[in-house]
Design a protein around this motif. Sequence first.
Motif, PDB file in Angstrom:
ATOM      1  N   TYR A  26      24.293 -37.605 -47.666  1.00  9.54           N
ATOM      2  CA  TYR A  26      23.259 -36.585 -47.448  1.00  9.54           C
ATOM      3  C   TYR A  26      23.758 -35.215 -47.893  1.00  9.54           C
ATOM      4  N   ASP A  27      24.997 -34.878 -47.533  1.00  8.72           N
ATOM      5  CA  ASP A  27      25.564 -33.592 -47.943  1.00  8.72           C
ATOM      6  C   ASP A  27      25.685 -33.496 -49.460  1.00  8.72           C
ATOM      7  N   ALA A  28      26.106 -34.582 -50.090  1.00 11.64           N
ATOM      8  CA  ALA A  28      26.215 -34.599 -51.552  1.00 11.64           C
ATOM      9  C   ALA A  28      24.835 -34.451 -52.188  1.00 11.64           C
ATOM     10  N   LEU A  29      23.818 -35.074 -51.582  1.00 10.10           N
ATOM     11  CA  LEU A  29      22.447 -34.925 -52.087  1.00 10.10           C
ATOM     12  C   LEU A  29      21.986 -33.478 -51.968  1.00 10.10           C
ATOM     13  N   PHE A  30      22.358 -32.824 -50.883  1.00 13.88           N
ATOM     14  CA  PHE A  30      21.989 -31.430 -50.680  1.00 13.88           C
ATOM     15  C   PHE A  30      22.521 -30.567 -51.819  1.00 13.88           C
ATOM     16  N   GLU A  31      23.716 -30.889 -52.299  1.00 14.99           N
ATOM     17  CA  GLU A  31      24.312 -30.148 -53.425  1.00 14.99           C
ATOM     18  C   GLU A  31      23.713 -30.583 -54.762  1.00 14.99           C
TER      19      GLU A  31
ATOM     20  N   GLU B 101      19.181 -57.802 -63.259  1.00 19.44           N
ATOM     21  CA  GLU B 101      20.562 -58.237 -63.495  1.00 19.44           C
ATOM     22  C   GLU B 101      21.421 -57.152 -64.158  1.00 19.44           C
ATOM     23  N   ASP B 102      20.792 -56.111 -64.727  1.00 21.81           N
ATOM     24  CA  ASP B 102      21.526 -55.033 -65.385  1.00 21.81           C
ATOM     25  C   ASP B 102      21.803 -53.857 -64.453  1.00 21.81           C
ATOM     26  N   LEU B 103      21.343 -53.914 -63.227  1.00 24.51           N
ATOM     27  CA  LEU B 103      21.466 -52.782 -62.320  1.00 24.51           C
ATOM     28  C   LEU B 103      22.854 -52.753 -61.689  1.00 24.51           C
ATOM     29  N   PRO B 104      23.570 -51.619 -61.826  1.00 23.18           N
ATOM     30  CA  PRO B 104      24.977 -51.584 -61.432  1.00 23.18           C
ATOM     31  C   PRO B 104      25.266 -51.261 -59.963  1.00 23.18           C
ATOM     32  N   TRP B 105      24.289 -50.711 -59.225  1.00 22.45           N
ATOM     33  CA  TRP B 105      24.580 -50.227 -57.877  1.00 22.45           C
ATOM     34  C   TRP B 105      23.800 -50.989 -56.819  1.00 22.45           C
ATOM     35  N   LYS B 106      24.283 -50.869 -55.578  1.00 19.25           N
ATOM     36  CA  LYS B 106      23.635 -51.542 -54.451  1.00 19.25           C
ATOM     37  C   LYS B 106      23.379 -50.504 -53.359  1.00 19.25           C
ATOM     38  N   ILE B 107      22.199 -50.594 -52.739  1.00 21.67           N
ATOM     39  CA  ILE B 107      21.899 -49.794 -51.556  1.00 21.67           C
ATOM     40  C   ILE B 107      21.324 -50.715 -50.485  1.00 21.67           C
ATOM     41  N   THR B 108      21.437 -50.291 -49.245  1.00 20.60           N
ATOM     42  CA  THR B 108      20.959 -51.097 -48.127  1.00 20.60           C
ATOM     43  C   THR B 108      19.855 -50.352 -47.397  1.00 20.60           C
ATOM     44  N   TRP B 109      18.725 -51.015 -47.254  1.00 25.99           N
ATOM     45  CA  TRP B 109      17.562 -50.469 -46.540  1.00 25.99           C
ATOM     46  C   TRP B 109      17.538 -51.053 -45.131  1.00 25.99           C
ATOM     47  N   HIS B 110      17.293 -50.214 -44.142  1.00 27.59           N
ATOM     48  CA  HIS B 110      17.122 -50.624 -42.749  1.00 27.59           C
ATOM     49  C   HIS B 110      15.678 -50.280 -42.367  1.00 27.59           C
TER      50      HIS B 110
ATOM     51  N   LEU C 238      14.256 -38.295 -54.780  1.00 32.89           N
ATOM     52  CA  LEU C 238      15.686 -38.557 -54.943  1.00 32.89           C
ATOM     53  C   LEU C 238      15.930 -39.563 -56.062  1.00 32.89           C
ATOM     54  N   SER C 239      16.644 -39.139 -57.080  1.00 29.43           N
ATOM     55  CA  SER C 239      17.011 -40.024 -58.193  1.00 29.43           C
ATOM     56  C   SER C 239      18.403 -40.578 -57.953  1.00 29.43           C
ATOM     57  N   MET C 240      18.548 -41.874 -58.205  1.00 32.51           N
ATOM     58  CA  MET C 240      19.827 -42.547 -57.983  1.00 32.51           C
ATOM     59  C   MET C 240      20.916 -41.962 -58.877  1.00 32.51           C
ATOM     60  N   LYS C 241      22.053 -41.699 -58.258  1.00 31.32           N
ATOM     61  CA  LYS C 241      23.258 -41.246 -58.950  1.00 31.32           C
ATOM     62  C   LYS C 241      24.407 -42.110 -58.450  1.00 31.32           C
ATOM     63  N   GLU C 242      25.504 -42.108 -59.168  1.00 29.91           N
ATOM     64  CA  GLU C 242      26.620 -42.994 -58.839  1.00 29.91           C
ATOM     65  C   GLU C 242      27.157 -42.765 -57.428  1.00 29.91           C
ATOM     66  N   PHE C 243      27.195 -41.510 -56.958  1.00 27.24           N
ATOM     67  CA  PHE C 243      27.734 -41.254 -55.625  1.00 27.24           C
ATOM     68  C   PHE C 243      26.859 -41.858 -54.515  1.00 27.24           C
ATOM     69  N   MET C 244      25.633 -42.280 -54.847  1.00 28.91           N
ATOM     70  CA  MET C 244      24.730 -42.891 -53.870  1.00 28.91           C
ATOM     71  C   MET C 244      24.945 -44.405 -53.750  1.00 28.91           C
TER      72      MET C 244
END
Length: 159
Positions: free
Chosen positions: A96-101, A35-44, A129-135
């Motif tokens: 992906y490009d942002a992750l590359f940087e 419940e404290d997790l601020p971000w959402k990602i979608t897995w396919h 890969l560690s979660m960051k806000e841009f992800m």
Amino acid sequence: FFGMASRMMFCKPWTHSRVLCALTRATRAHSHHVEDLPWKITWHLARTGEVKEVLCGPEQTLLDVARHQDVQLEGACEGACRCSTCHVQIETEGVYDALFEDQPATDEEDDMLDEAFDLRPNSRLACQLSMKEFMNGMHIRVPAATKNMAVDGFVPTPH
């Protein structure tokens, strides 16, 4: 004691730091409440066709997120960058490009990716890969199969 100390002097320096880093990441990943997790990602999930939205937080690896949110992602080496079973494809344009940087792939990760099933230009290892806000909001594709040198179909139980 002196024998152990002399052996430790000749150890590869990255061996100890990798273990400490992995332990630190695991500790951080377990300290979040859903419940404290601020971000959402979608897995396919290509194997089943399932689409799963999950919550995640800063500094969790994608492998940690998958394990704590019941996403089927193998990770046979437990996040040590020693296999390609946590291979994912970053589907969100720009991320992906942002992750590359922000988190460029190491030589070790590139070597493991060479062994991955269904390798694509947007492929990465989830354990690296560690979660960051841009992800936040990104879509991740899990290929239909993995190449596990231990046993095909083996899924380790997280500690």
